[in-house]
Design an enzyme around this catalytic site. Structure first.
Site, PDB file in Angstrom:
ATOM      1  N   GLY A  17    -114.000 -88.042  49.169  1.00  0.00           N
ATOM      2  CA  GLY A  17    -112.645 -88.478  49.466  1.00  0.00           C
ATOM      3  C   GLY A  17    -112.548 -89.733  50.309  1.00  0.00           C
ATOM      4  O   GLY A  17    -113.262 -90.721  50.081  1.00  0.00           O
ATOM      5  N   ASP A  62    -121.302 -79.491  61.048  1.00  0.00           N
ATOM      6  CA  ASP A  62    -120.030 -78.785  61.188  1.00  0.00           C
ATOM      7  C   ASP A  62    -119.400 -79.354  62.448  1.00  0.00           C
ATOM      8  O   ASP A  62    -119.889 -79.124  63.557  1.00  0.00           O
ATOM      9  CB  ASP A  62    -120.268 -77.286  61.331  1.00  0.00           C
ATOM     10  CG  ASP A  62    -118.975 -76.489  61.525  1.00  0.00           C
ATOM     11  OD1 ASP A  62    -117.936 -77.097  61.863  1.00  0.00           O
ATOM     12  OD2 ASP A  62    -119.011 -75.251  61.378  1.00  0.00           O
ATOM     13  N   ASN A  89    -113.203 -88.270  60.526  1.00  0.00           N
ATOM     14  CA  ASN A  89    -112.492 -88.127  59.267  1.00  0.00           C
ATOM     15  C   ASN A  89    -112.508 -86.698  58.716  1.00  0.00           C
ATOM     16  O   ASN A  89    -111.614 -86.319  57.967  1.00  0.00           O
ATOM     17  CB  ASN A  89    -113.098 -89.069  58.219  1.00  0.00           C
ATOM     18  CG  ASN A  89    -112.621 -88.762  56.823  1.00  0.00           C
ATOM     19  OD1 ASN A  89    -111.491 -89.082  56.450  1.00  0.00           O
ATOM     20  ND2 ASN A  89    -113.474 -88.114  56.032  1.00  0.00           N
ATOM     21  N   TYR A 153    -101.649 -77.356  59.854  1.00  0.00           N
ATOM     22  CA  TYR A 153    -102.137 -78.696  59.497  1.00  0.00           C
ATOM     23  C   TYR A 153    -101.399 -79.769  60.290  1.00  0.00           C
ATOM     24  O   TYR A 153    -102.015 -80.666  60.884  1.00  0.00           O
ATOM     25  CB  TYR A 153    -101.959 -78.924  57.996  1.00  0.00           C
ATOM     26  CG  TYR A 153    -102.496 -80.251  57.517  1.00  0.00           C
ATOM     27  CD1 TYR A 153    -103.843 -80.412  57.238  1.00  0.00           C
ATOM     28  CD2 TYR A 153    -101.643 -81.347  57.338  1.00  0.00           C
ATOM     29  CE1 TYR A 153    -104.347 -81.619  56.796  1.00  0.00           C
ATOM     30  CE2 TYR A 153    -102.133 -82.565  56.897  1.00  0.00           C
ATOM     31  CZ  TYR A 153    -103.486 -82.700  56.617  1.00  0.00           C
ATOM     32  OH  TYR A 153    -103.977 -83.902  56.194  1.00  0.00           O
ATOM     33  N   LYS A 157    -102.904 -82.401  63.125  1.00  0.00           N
ATOM     34  CA  LYS A 157    -102.824 -83.846  62.941  1.00  0.00           C
ATOM     35  C   LYS A 157    -101.953 -84.503  64.019  1.00  0.00           C
ATOM     36  O   LYS A 157    -102.237 -85.620  64.462  1.00  0.00           O
ATOM     37  CB  LYS A 157    -102.274 -84.175  61.543  1.00  0.00           C
ATOM     38  CG  LYS A 157    -103.209 -83.762  60.403  1.00  0.00           C
ATOM     39  CD  LYS A 157    -104.552 -84.464  60.504  1.00  0.00           C
ATOM     40  CE  LYS A 157    -105.445 -84.179  59.307  1.00  0.00           C
ATOM     41  NZ  LYS A 157    -106.731 -84.911  59.384  1.00  0.00           N
ATOM     42  N   LYS A 189    -104.946 -89.561  46.891  1.00  0.00           N
ATOM     43  CA  LYS A 189    -105.574 -88.848  45.772  1.00  0.00           C
ATOM     44  C   LYS A 189    -106.966 -88.361  46.172  1.00  0.00           C
ATOM     45  O   LYS A 189    -107.964 -89.048  45.997  1.00  0.00           O
ATOM     46  CB  LYS A 189    -105.660 -89.750  44.542  1.00  0.00           C
ATOM     47  CG  LYS A 189    -106.032 -89.022  43.260  1.00  0.00           C
ATOM     48  CD  LYS A 189    -105.954 -89.948  42.067  1.00  0.00           C
ATOM     49  CE  LYS A 189    -106.334 -89.225  40.772  1.00  0.00           C
ATOM     50  NZ  LYS A 189    -105.426 -88.102  40.475  1.00  0.00           N
TER      51      LYS A 189
END
Length: 247
Positions: A17, A62, A89, A153, A157, A189
């Site tokens: 990604g 991890d 990231n 989430y 963030k 994407k």
């Protein structure tokens, strides 16, 4: 094109990604990179495709585990001699459940990777780097929460957003020439974005009704990692196709 010449970077979640795109762009700009992730077989394959071992190395990590940070940073120094750039990231999506239906295990899974992992990375970099750049990949959903089912989430963030600013101030107070900034992509994407979401976006009223590309986020990270951004710290760079502007 060598904006990162002679710089060494650690990129978490660098095997797929956005992280992989960042690694590709960093390498094109002259950097040497250590990419990390939990999937060993994929990580080894991606590293071999990106370049030779004198330019890119894969390390299993991890990010929620302190010992893995010690190992990853040790590998950066052992392979390349110094450490200049950290890109936090690595991240996971949420369960899609409403807050009232979210289990503690689901909450902890998301925050352990998306927020605690970033804290551990920032802490490690502030202690081991003397100068350079930290770039935290957050999300536009760390600024606004326009939908339900993203509580954990969005919290992780949003936490990354404010943690970035706190770290930027503290780096200055420590007397270190370390800049700390965050990047806030819109929908990009990647494997995290489902086909249903992609289809919905194509028929949405968003200013740019298409998904962003990982490479477009990577270019922003390269800028923040480079000396071109020497006067930029504690800032948030939004790359969202006009999502915020249209609200």
């Amino acid at each position: 094109m060598e904006r990162l010449k002679d710089k060494t970077a650690l990129i978490t979640g660098g095997i797929s990604g956005i992280g992989k795109a960042i690694a590709e762009d960093f390498l094109a700009e002259g950097a040497r990179v250590v990419i990390t992730g939990r999937r060993e077989e994929l990580g080894a394959k991606v590293a071999s495709r990106l370049g030779t071992t004198d330019r890119v190395v894969y390390v299993k990590q991890d990010v929620s585990q302190e010992k893995d940070w010690e190992n990853a940073t040790q590998q950066v120094i052992e392979n390349f001699g110094h450490w200049d750039i950290l890109v936090n990231n690595a991240g996971v999506g949420g369960s899609g459940k409403l807050i009232a239906e979210t289990s503690l295990a689901d909450w902890q899974k998301v925050t352990a990777i998306n927020l605690t992992g970033n804290f551990l990375g920032i802490r490690t970099a502030l202690n081991k780097m003397t100068q350079g750049s930290i770039v935290n990949v957050s999300s536009v959903l760390g600024i606004i929460t326009p939908m339900s089912g993203i509580g954990a989430y969005a919290a992780s963030k949003g936490g990354t957003r404010t943690l970035t600013k706190a770290a930027a101030v503290e780096a200055i107070q420590m007397g270190k020439k370390i800049r700390v900034n965050s990047v806030h992509p819109g929908l990009v994407k990647t494997d995290i974005v489902s086909q249903d979401v992609q289809a919905a976006l194509e028929n949405s009223p968003e200013p740019i009704s298409q998904l962003g590309k990982p490479q477009e986020i990577a270019k922003a990270v390269t800028y923040l990692a480079s000396d071109e951004a020497a006067y930029t710290t504690g800032s948030e760079l939004v790359i969202d196709g006009g999502t915020l502007a249209g609200r």
